[in-house]
Enzyme design. Structure first.
Site, PDB file in Angstrom:
ATOM      1  N   SER A   1       0.854  -1.165   0.049  1.00 31.89           N
ATOM      2  CA  SER A   1      -0.059  -0.042   0.059  1.00 31.89           C
ATOM      3  C   SER A   1       0.742   1.072  -0.164  1.00 31.89           C
ATOM      4  O   SER A   1       0.333   2.432  -0.444  1.00 31.89           O
ATOM      5  CB  SER A   1      -0.997   0.028   1.110  1.00 31.89           C
ATOM      6  OG  SER A   1      -0.314  -0.122   2.484  1.00 31.89           O
TER       7      SER A   1
ATOM      8  N   LYS B   1       0.971   4.033   7.069  1.00 39.97           N
ATOM      9  CA  LYS B   1       0.376   4.969   6.068  1.00 39.97           C
ATOM     10  C   LYS B   1       1.049   6.307   6.353  1.00 39.97           C
ATOM     11  O   LYS B   1       1.759   6.694   7.091  1.00 39.97           O
ATOM     12  CB  LYS B   1      -1.188   5.138   6.052  1.00 39.97           C
ATOM     13  CG  LYS B   1      -2.018   3.748   6.137  1.00 39.97           C
ATOM     14  CD  LYS B   1      -1.948   3.301   4.947  1.00 39.97           C
ATOM     15  CE  LYS B   1      -2.744   1.934   5.182  1.00 39.97           C
ATOM     16  NZ  LYS B   1      -2.550   0.999   3.610  1.00 39.97           N
TER      17      LYS B   1
END
Length: 249
Positions: free
Chosen positions: A69, A137
């Protein structure tokens, strides 16, 4: 007169008990070097483990990157170091890459559970955390920010300021295929993966219990560098776009 001769004191007889006590004392002396070495090694080992645990809890901790991701800033199975010192004297800021605890069952896929030996190694800090229950993230918005996707130029804006994300997004990648307009609550973060098309980040959980926002208290640390593999070792710094004048409220 005949010269006098000094008389020698006769040695006192040594009792059997004294001889046995002396023998035991000699045997104990013979074992002392080995015992001292074992005690010293045990003490050093315990102290080293205590120091390692303290460092892991309060200074820095190693993690595996669990997915693609964040590609290609980070790639799956990269080992990163999440440092905790920065957040002792400043708040989490835009542009930071953070490791955080899963806020609302974001990780609903099957995970490989580490074994007992690995768990012990992770706890004391001699092995990097497997990523179980943790995500990585980039912070796009902090408490009080209005984060919108997208403007007429296809850019994400924070408090009306457009972000130039070409520094960390894949070439020709769109900032987001999913439009959104959110106001980040105080004490929370809006996070997104750099691989926008493959990241189940805040956007994917807007309809969930937490609205897609990550509580600041869930942040474990700031990913400061890639430490393994050797050909990917690098420092991780906030991109220039997050330093734009007027971005901060």
């Amino acid at each position: 007169m005949a010269p006098s001769t000094a008389t020698r004191a006769r040695p006192r007889p040594v009792s059997k008990r004294a001889r046995r006590s002396k023998g035991r004392h000699r045997r104990l002396k013979q074992r002392n070097p080995l015992l001292s070495l074992l005690v010293e090694m045990s003490t050093v080992t315990v102290l080293a483990l205590v120091i390692t645990v303290v460092l892991r809890l309060f200074v820095a901790e190693a993690f595996y990157v669990p997915s693609e991701s964040m590609y290609d800033t980070l790639t799956k199975d990269d080992r990163i170091l999440a440092e905790k010192i920065s957040y002792l004297h400043r708040d989490v800021d835009r542009g930071d890459i953070i490791v955080f605890k899963d806020p609302d069952n974001w990780l609903n896929e099957e995970e490989v559970k580490p074994g007992t030996v690995r768990r012990i190694g992770e706890f004391v800090g001699i092995l990097p955390r497997s990523g179980e229950g943790h995500l990585v993230k980039r912070v796009i918005g902090i408490g009080g920010d209005r984060v919108v996707c997208c403007n007429k130029q296809g850019q994400i804006t924070v408090n009306g300021i457009p972000l130039d994300e070409r520094e960390y997004l894949l070439k020709d990648a769109k900032p987001s295929e999913l439009p959104f307009n959110v106001l980040v609550p105080a004490g929370h973060l809006w996070v997104m993966g750099d691989n926008r098309a493959e990241s189940a980040d805040s956007r994917a959980h807007m309809g969930g219990p937490g609205g897609g926002f990550v509580p600041v208290e869930n942040v474990v640390g700031r990913a400061c560098c890639v430490i393994w593999p050797s050909d990917r070792m690098t420092m991780l710094r906030p991109p220039e776009t997050f330093k734009k004048p007027g971005l901060k409220k």
